[in-house]
Design a protein around this motif. Sequence first.
Motif, PDB file in Angstrom:
ATOM      1  N   ARG A  11     -28.179  77.547-142.576  1.00 18.59           N
ATOM      2  CA  ARG A  11     -28.916  76.653-143.486  1.00 18.59           C
ATOM      3  C   ARG A  11     -30.259  76.252-142.874  1.00 18.59           C
ATOM      4  O   ARG A  11     -31.272  76.202-143.556  1.00 18.59           O
ATOM      5  CB  ARG A  11     -28.097  75.401-143.817  1.00 18.59           C
ATOM      6  CG  ARG A  11     -26.860  75.642-144.626  1.00 18.59           C
ATOM      7  CD  ARG A  11     -27.136  75.964-146.056  1.00 18.59           C
ATOM      8  NE  ARG A  11     -27.578  74.785-146.780  1.00 18.59           N
ATOM      9  CZ  ARG A  11     -28.139  74.834-147.971  1.00 18.59           C
ATOM     10  NH1 ARG A  11     -28.328  75.977-148.584  1.00 18.59           N
ATOM     11  NH2 ARG A  11     -28.529  73.735-148.580  1.00 18.59           N
ATOM     12  N   ASP A  74     -28.525  68.913-146.384  1.00 18.02           N
ATOM     13  CA  ASP A  74     -29.365  68.631-147.548  1.00 18.02           C
ATOM     14  C   ASP A  74     -29.901  67.200-147.551  1.00 18.02           C
ATOM     15  O   ASP A  74     -30.962  66.938-148.104  1.00 18.02           O
ATOM     16  CB  ASP A  74     -28.597  68.886-148.846  1.00 18.02           C
ATOM     17  CG  ASP A  74     -28.481  70.352-149.169  1.00 18.02           C
ATOM     18  OD1 ASP A  74     -28.832  71.196-148.310  1.00 18.02           O
ATOM     19  OD2 ASP A  74     -28.024  70.687-150.281  1.00 18.02           O
ATOM     20  N   THR A 151     -36.065  65.388-148.860  1.00 16.96           N
ATOM     21  CA  THR A 151     -35.061  65.876-147.918  1.00 16.96           C
ATOM     22  C   THR A 151     -35.050  67.400-147.880  1.00 16.96           C
ATOM     23  O   THR A 151     -35.712  68.061-148.694  1.00 16.96           O
ATOM     24  CB  THR A 151     -33.667  65.395-148.348  1.00 16.96           C
ATOM     25  OG1 THR A 151     -33.364  65.986-149.620  1.00 16.96           O
ATOM     26  CG2 THR A 151     -33.592  63.875-148.439  1.00 16.96           C
ATOM     27  N   CYS A 152     -34.281  67.931-146.963  1.00 20.17           N
ATOM     28  CA  CYS A 152     -34.097  69.387-146.896  1.00 20.17           C
ATOM     29  C   CYS A 152     -33.503  69.892-148.218  1.00 20.17           C
ATOM     30  O   CYS A 152     -33.873  70.967-148.688  1.00 20.17           O
ATOM     31  CB  CYS A 152     -33.193  69.756-145.727  1.00 20.17           C
ATOM     32  SG  CYS A 152     -33.930  69.418-144.114  1.00 20.17           S
ATOM     33  N   GLY A 153     -32.620  69.119-148.813  1.00 27.03           N
ATOM     34  CA  GLY A 153     -32.047  69.502-150.102  1.00 27.03           C
ATOM     35  C   GLY A 153     -33.108  69.643-151.177  1.00 27.03           C
ATOM     36  O   GLY A 153     -33.035  70.548-152.019  1.00 27.03           O
ATOM     37  N   ASP A 154     -34.111  68.769-151.167  1.00 21.98           N
ATOM     38  CA  ASP A 154     -35.221  68.886-152.121  1.00 21.98           C
ATOM     39  C   ASP A 154     -35.972  70.196-151.905  1.00 21.98           C
ATOM     40  O   ASP A 154     -36.367  70.863-152.869  1.00 21.98           O
ATOM     41  CB  ASP A 154     -36.192  67.705-151.976  1.00 21.98           C
ATOM     42  CG  ASP A 154     -35.567  66.378-152.355  1.00 21.98           C
ATOM     43  OD1 ASP A 154     -34.745  66.341-153.290  1.00 21.98           O
ATOM     44  OD2 ASP A 154     -35.895  65.377-151.686  1.00 21.98           O
ATOM     45  N   PHE A 156     -34.687  72.979-150.636  1.00 16.06           N
ATOM     46  CA  PHE A 156     -33.814  74.061-151.115  1.00 16.06           C
ATOM     47  C   PHE A 156     -33.853  74.163-152.642  1.00 16.06           C
ATOM     48  O   PHE A 156     -33.883  75.254-153.201  1.00 16.06           O
ATOM     49  CB  PHE A 156     -32.372  73.860-150.637  1.00 16.06           C
ATOM     50  CG  PHE A 156     -32.190  74.039-149.157  1.00 16.06           C
ATOM     51  CD1 PHE A 156     -32.748  75.116-148.473  1.00 16.06           C
ATOM     52  CD2 PHE A 156     -31.467  73.118-148.429  1.00 16.06           C
ATOM     53  CE1 PHE A 156     -32.571  75.277-147.109  1.00 16.06           C
ATOM     54  CE2 PHE A 156     -31.279  73.275-147.051  1.00 16.06           C
ATOM     55  CZ  PHE A 156     -31.838  74.357-146.394  1.00 16.06           C
ATOM     56  N   ARG A 157     -33.869  73.007-153.319  1.00 19.30           N
ATOM     57  CA  ARG A 157     -33.936  73.024-154.794  1.00 19.30           C
ATOM     58  C   ARG A 157     -35.264  73.616-155.275  1.00 19.30           C
ATOM     59  O   ARG A 157     -35.293  74.413-156.204  1.00 19.30           O
ATOM     60  CB  ARG A 157     -33.749  71.602-155.354  1.00 19.30           C
ATOM     61  CG  ARG A 157     -32.290  71.174-155.410  1.00 19.30           C
ATOM     62  CD  ARG A 157     -32.102  69.839-156.117  1.00 19.30           C
ATOM     63  NE  ARG A 157     -32.554  68.693-155.334  1.00 19.30           N
ATOM     64  CZ  ARG A 157     -31.920  68.204-154.272  1.00 19.30           C
ATOM     65  NH1 ARG A 157     -30.821  68.750-153.851  1.00 19.30           N
ATOM     66  NH2 ARG A 157     -32.412  67.160-153.629  1.00 19.30           N
TER      67      ARG A 157
END
Length: 166
Positions: A11, A74, A151-154, A156-157
């Motif tokens: 990831r 994330d 964030t990292c999740g943002d 990735f999205r």
Amino acid sequence: MPSDHDMLWRRCALLGRVLLPLVDQEPWRQARRHETLRARGIDTAAGERMIEIFAALAAHAVALDASLSAAELDALPLKVVADAATGKRDYELLAGLPDTYADDRDGQAVDVFRLYTYKGGQYSHRLLLLSRELCYVLNVLAERSPTPSPTCGDVFRRAAEADLPQ
């Protein structure tokens, strides 16, 4: 089946790989980065690969420090990754890495980072320059984010929305 530690690295490596394509949605940013790398005597392809692996190493180090799982990555704020890239010593980013890598390119890039770290001198200076470029990339992405603390999740999205390889 890969362990959670291996999944965490994967990831983090994915995060590193999607940052530059996301920031390069404004094409002039890539030209500026290439110009900056060349002016500092760094091959653009090698420099960009080092920025990618630097991002992965910084995210991985912070995730390990916080005992995050791959699924929890994330929630990691981009600011924390940027702070690790400039605030941690280069050798601190090398702690806790996997013994093997699913992608041989990651292993090779980590080995180059390790070599730069321990060789010192101009190589350490290059890592400093690359850490600044990484922080710039993370700050640009944070400024573009509709959320106040991306964030990292943002990331990735946004990479999924841009149809970047996941």
